[in-house]
Design a protein around this motif. Structure first.
Motif, PDB file in Angstrom:
ATOM      1  N   SER A   7      21.088 -13.593  15.767  1.00 19.07           N
ATOM      2  CA  SER A   7      19.965 -13.662  15.401  1.00 19.07           C
ATOM      3  C   SER A   7      19.053 -14.902  16.175  1.00 19.07           C
ATOM      4  O   SER A   7      17.859 -14.935  16.740  1.00 19.07           O
ATOM      5  CB  SER A   7      19.632 -13.757  13.850  1.00 19.07           C
ATOM      6  N   GLY A  10      17.910 -13.466  19.487  1.00 18.91           N
ATOM      7  CA  GLY A  10      16.763 -12.162  19.323  1.00 18.91           C
ATOM      8  C   GLY A  10      15.855 -13.362  19.328  1.00 18.91           C
ATOM      9  O   GLY A  10      14.895 -13.176  19.850  1.00 18.91           O
ATOM     10  N   LEU A  11      15.955 -14.388  18.592  1.00 20.69           N
ATOM     11  CA  LEU A  11      14.371 -15.037  18.642  1.00 20.69           C
ATOM     12  C   LEU A  11      14.161 -15.603  19.310  1.00 20.69           C
ATOM     13  O   LEU A  11      13.419 -16.196  20.072  1.00 20.69           O
ATOM     14  CB  LEU A  11      14.646 -15.887  17.207  1.00 20.69           C
ATOM     15  N   PHE A  14      12.989 -13.246  21.513  1.00 21.69           N
ATOM     16  CA  PHE A  14      11.220 -12.980  21.274  1.00 21.69           C
ATOM     17  C   PHE A  14      10.422 -14.318  21.594  1.00 21.69           C
ATOM     18  O   PHE A  14       9.204 -13.650  22.197  1.00 21.69           O
ATOM     19  CB  PHE A  14      11.130 -12.795  20.334  1.00 21.69           C
ATOM     20  N   LEU A  17       9.858 -13.755  25.536  1.00 20.74           N
ATOM     21  CA  LEU A  17       8.765 -13.054  25.931  1.00 20.74           C
ATOM     22  C   LEU A  17       7.388 -12.958  25.724  1.00 20.74           C
ATOM     23  O   LEU A  17       6.894 -12.830  26.390  1.00 20.74           O
ATOM     24  CB  LEU A  17       9.573 -11.714  25.627  1.00 20.74           C
ATOM     25  N   HIS A  18       7.370 -13.134  24.250  1.00 20.80           N
ATOM     26  CA  HIS A  18       5.969 -13.601  23.612  1.00 20.80           C
ATOM     27  C   HIS A  18       4.952 -13.892  23.828  1.00 20.80           C
ATOM     28  O   HIS A  18       4.258 -14.432  23.757  1.00 20.80           O
ATOM     29  CB  HIS A  18       6.139 -12.884  22.248  1.00 20.80           C
ATOM     30  N   ARG A  19       5.824 -16.119  24.088  1.00 22.49           N
ATOM     31  CA  ARG A  19       5.287 -16.665  23.780  1.00 22.49           C
ATOM     32  C   ARG A  19       3.654 -17.065  24.785  1.00 22.49           C
ATOM     33  O   ARG A  19       2.476 -17.552  24.298  1.00 22.49           O
ATOM     34  CB  ARG A  19       5.523 -18.254  24.356  1.00 22.49           C
ATOM     35  N   TRP A  51      12.194 -14.059  10.335  1.00 25.91           N
ATOM     36  CA  TRP A  51      12.498 -13.243  11.659  1.00 25.91           C
ATOM     37  C   TRP A  51      13.045 -12.627  10.777  1.00 25.91           C
ATOM     38  O   TRP A  51      13.006 -11.156  11.675  1.00 25.91           O
ATOM     39  CB  TRP A  51      13.781 -14.202  12.561  1.00 25.91           C
ATOM     40  N   LEU A  55      12.294  -8.311  12.053  1.00 25.04           N
ATOM     41  CA  LEU A  55      12.931  -7.427  12.496  1.00 25.04           C
ATOM     42  C   LEU A  55      13.162  -5.920  12.052  1.00 25.04           C
ATOM     43  O   LEU A  55      13.389  -4.961  12.552  1.00 25.04           O
ATOM     44  CB  LEU A  55      14.615  -7.971  12.711  1.00 25.04           C
ATOM     45  N   ARG A  59       7.617  -3.526  14.149  1.00 27.93           N
ATOM     46  CA  ARG A  59       6.247  -3.871  15.127  1.00 27.93           C
ATOM     47  C   ARG A  59       6.494  -5.170  15.117  1.00 27.93           C
ATOM     48  O   ARG A  59       5.376  -6.109  14.771  1.00 27.93           O
ATOM     49  CB  ARG A  59       5.277  -3.496  15.407  1.00 27.93           C
ATOM     50  N   PRO A  60       7.544  -5.999  15.543  1.00 24.54           N
ATOM     51  CA  PRO A  60       7.452  -7.681  15.430  1.00 24.54           C
ATOM     52  C   PRO A  60       6.522  -8.829  15.836  1.00 24.54           C
ATOM     53  O   PRO A  60       6.065  -9.187  15.176  1.00 24.54           O
ATOM     54  CB  PRO A  60       9.157  -7.319  15.455  1.00 24.54           C
ATOM     55  N   ALA A  61       6.016  -7.469  17.215  1.00 26.94           N
ATOM     56  CA  ALA A  61       5.491  -8.290  18.337  1.00 26.94           C
ATOM     57  C   ALA A  61       4.527  -8.485  17.485  1.00 26.94           C
ATOM     58  O   ALA A  61       2.712  -9.018  17.375  1.00 26.94           O
ATOM     59  CB  ALA A  61       5.291  -8.617  19.746  1.00 26.94           C
TER      60      ALA A  61
END
Length: 64
Positions: A7, A10-11, A14, A17-19, A51, A55, A59-61
């Motif tokens: 986990s 994965g965080l 995430f 990728l998204h920051r 988190w 998950l 759509r987490p993002a």
């Protein structure tokens, strides 16, 4: 914050990728660099705290 290694990885992925996208969005809305960074960091900290919930969503993002 997740406690198991899978986990956490994965965080971390995430966030990595998204920051940048979250920062661009915050800068467009808030204009102030410092306020934008603070808003994004607070959001990502909140995401880390829930988190597992994110998950389980479709759509987490988008939910973040």
């Amino acid at each position: 914050m997740p406690t198991d290694q899978h986990s956490l990885l994965g965080l971390a992925a995430f966030v990595q990728l998204h920051r940048p996208d979250y920062l661009r969005y915050a800068r467009a809305r808030l204009v102030d660099e410092s306020a934008s960074r603070a808003a994004v960091e607070a959001t990502l900290a909140a995401v880390g705290g829930r988190w597992g919930d994110f998950l389980r969503g479709a759509r987490p993002a988008a939910d973040a």
